[in-house]
Design an enzyme around this catalytic site. Structure first.
Site, PDB file in Angstrom:
ATOM      1  N   THR A  44       0.100  -1.611   0.265  1.00  0.00           N
ATOM      2  CA  THR A  44       0.197   0.243  -0.124  1.00  0.00           C
ATOM      3  C   THR A  44       0.814   1.559   0.179  1.00  0.00           C
ATOM      4  O   THR A  44       0.344   2.244  -0.394  1.00  0.00           O
ATOM      5  CB  THR A  44      -1.191  -0.113   1.431  1.00  0.00           C
ATOM      6  OG1 THR A  44      -0.228   0.168   2.409  1.00  0.00           O
ATOM      7  CG2 THR A  44      -1.724  -0.979   1.102  1.00  0.00           C
ATOM      8  N   GLY A 131      12.911 -10.752   4.024  1.00  0.00           N
ATOM      9  CA  GLY A 131      11.592  -9.598   4.622  1.00  0.00           C
ATOM     10  C   GLY A 131      11.940  -9.392   5.718  1.00  0.00           C
ATOM     11  O   GLY A 131      10.257  -8.735   5.759  1.00  0.00           O
ATOM     12  N   SER A 133      13.657  -5.923   6.180  1.00  0.00           N
ATOM     13  CA  SER A 133      13.740  -5.345   5.771  1.00  0.00           C
ATOM     14  C   SER A 133      15.272  -4.871   6.380  1.00  0.00           C
ATOM     15  O   SER A 133      15.395  -3.800   6.945  1.00  0.00           O
ATOM     16  CB  SER A 133      13.426  -3.569   6.040  1.00  0.00           C
ATOM     17  OG  SER A 133      12.091  -4.050   5.671  1.00  0.00           O
ATOM     18  N   ASP A 179       9.462   1.123   4.660  1.00  0.00           N
ATOM     19  CA  ASP A 179      10.781   0.313   5.619  1.00  0.00           C
ATOM     20  C   ASP A 179      11.804   1.127   6.138  1.00  0.00           C
ATOM     21  O   ASP A 179      12.081   1.033   6.532  1.00  0.00           O
ATOM     22  CB  ASP A 179      11.554  -0.620   4.589  1.00  0.00           C
ATOM     23  CG  ASP A 179      10.874  -2.312   4.243  1.00  0.00           C
ATOM     24  OD1 ASP A 179       9.616  -1.602   4.713  1.00  0.00           O
ATOM     25  OD2 ASP A 179      11.308  -2.475   3.253  1.00  0.00           O
ATOM     26  N   TYR A 228       8.121  -7.862  -7.824  1.00  0.00           N
ATOM     27  CA  TYR A 228       7.866  -6.518  -7.303  1.00  0.00           C
ATOM     28  C   TYR A 228       8.348  -5.330  -7.498  1.00  0.00           C
ATOM     29  O   TYR A 228       6.310  -4.889  -7.978  1.00  0.00           O
ATOM     30  CB  TYR A 228       9.327  -6.058  -5.915  1.00  0.00           C
ATOM     31  CG  TYR A 228       8.293  -5.076  -4.995  1.00  0.00           C
ATOM     32  CD1 TYR A 228       8.187  -5.100  -4.018  1.00  0.00           C
ATOM     33  CD2 TYR A 228       8.791  -3.947  -5.521  1.00  0.00           C
ATOM     34  CE1 TYR A 228       7.736  -4.283  -3.205  1.00  0.00           C
ATOM     35  CE2 TYR A 228       8.202  -3.111  -4.703  1.00  0.00           C
ATOM     36  CZ  TYR A 228       8.048  -3.142  -3.308  1.00  0.00           C
ATOM     37  OH  TYR A 228       7.639  -2.208  -2.403  1.00  0.00           O
TER      38      TYR A 228
END
Length: 392
Positions: A44, A131, A133, A179, A228
């Site tokens: 988002t 995942g 970051s 992130d 991505y």
């Protein structure tokens, strides 16, 4: 946290790598930056939506001595790999961990900020490609080191934006701000709610009687080699089609569920599914914040489950390993909520767990997950932590 990760131990490790630094021990600095989990609000951020991440107490630390020679040289503590670059010489991307340091230097210099050369060691308790970051943590820790005494004056949010610029413009991953924002602006004991359109944010306190547990699938995530960027372009395609219908639409944040449904026959089916995930995920973030305030744990569990299903079916970024991990956690008494976290394509799940159920979750994952996937998992209880800064 291991003794070897404590600041004074990292100073010792720097002196081992750079014996000349022993004469300057009092000048050695140590900076840190945390990884993050995203409680909810996936894919988002680059659609100007809502996210609810938390910085965590798995992190990257850099012990370093500033130098005057405009050269940055770092040694990885885990494998003794040494790499370097010159601040005044353009450096092509190499696909290695140093890209995140060099990219941060590039972004800071592009913004006209004064940088220092340094000799340092870099250490991490973050599992790579999980995942969580680690890339944003490297970027923020590097920013604090490269800017040296001027880092605090830049403002935490501004540093996050500059590190996002490094990720987008140098590394080549078209990620949103989440992130870097979490790694820079995290608050201990809280998640941080960010509106990626207005850039307003606030801390959301987490219940004291709920633990955060990360379950690593053992399946690594590689965003640079993933789809991505394709997902982002598919969201852009959905916006373009919707703007042709309603010129006031500038991003998927402007789209209601009703408007999207009414335009279904005008969108490519794939673009429609991507947009449907984003629109409903924004609503789930708002509902999760309300449920946390009300202490409605049943609702939080339902929202996490719906988010994971949408990421699996509408956005198509889950994996059999992530799905298996969520299914196993959902079967453990005391696990309140479970979903994949991060961009997907492998990596980790985030679980909200009663503290007395952590060992039951660990046992279930240890016994069931390898049999289902052939992979070795990790179960990592974590705590919400403060954002990046200096330790020494």
């Amino acid at each position: 946290m291991t003794v070897a990760f404590e600041p004074e131990a990292l100073v010792d490790a720097l002196i081992d790598a750079e014996p000349w630094a022993a004469a300057h021990r009092s000048q050695v600095r140590v900076v840190r930056a945390p990884g993050r989990v995203n409680l909810i609000g996936e894919h988002t951020d680059y659609n100007q939506g809502l996210v609810l991440p938390a910085a965590i107490d798995l992190e990257i630390r850099i012990a370093y001595l500033p130098t005057d020679d405009r050269r940055v040289e770092l040694v990885r503590l885990d494998d003794d790999e040494r790499d370097s670059f010159d601040l005044d010489t353009p450096r092509p991307k190499t696909g290695t961990w140093l890209d995140y340091v060099a990219g941060t230097a590039w972004a800071l210099a592009e913004a006209g900020l004064p940088l220092t050369g340094l000799r340092g060691i870099i250490a991490s308790t973050l599992p790579p490609n999980a995942g969580l970051s680690s890339s944003a943590a490297i970027e923020l820790a590097s920013a604090w080191a490269l800017l040296d005494d001027t880092a605090p004056g830049q403002g935490r949010f501004r540093l996050a934006q500059l590190c996002q610029r490094a990720e987008n413009g140098y590394v080549g991953v078209q990620s949103g701000l989440m992130d870097q924002f979490a790694a820079s602006c995290g608050v201990a004991g809280a998640a941080v709610l960010l509106d990626c359109r207005s850039l307003d944010w606030r801390a959301i306190r987490l219940p004291d009687d709920i633990a955060l547990v990360v379950c690593h699938t053992g399946s690594p995530r590689h965003l640079e080699r993933s789809e991505y960027n394709l997902r982002r372009s598919q969201c852009d395609a959905a916006v373009a089609a919707l703007t042709a219908i309603d010129p006031s639409i500038r991003s998927l944040r402007d789209v209601t569920a009703e408007a999207l449904a009414a335009a279904a026959d005008r969108l490519d089916p794939v673009a429609y599914r991507r947009a449907e995930h984003v629109v409903t995920e924004n609503a789930r973030v708002e509902a999760t914040v309300e449920a946390l305030a009300a202490g409605d744990l049943v609702e939080i569990g339902s929202l996490f489950a719906a988010s994971h299903a949408s990421l699996r079916d509408q956005f198509e970024v889950s994996s059999p390993e992530l799905d298996a991990m969520v299914e196993i956690a959902a079967g453990v008494s005391g696990v309140i909520a479970a979903r994949m976290t991060g961009a997907g394509f492998g990596g980790c799940t985030i679980n909200l767990v009663r503290p007395d159920a952590i060992e039951a979750l660990r046992a279930a994952v240890g016994s069931e997950y390898p049999a289902r996937t052939g992979l070795t998992p990790m179960v990592l209880p974590v705590h919400a932590a403060d954002g990046a800064g200096r330790l020494l």
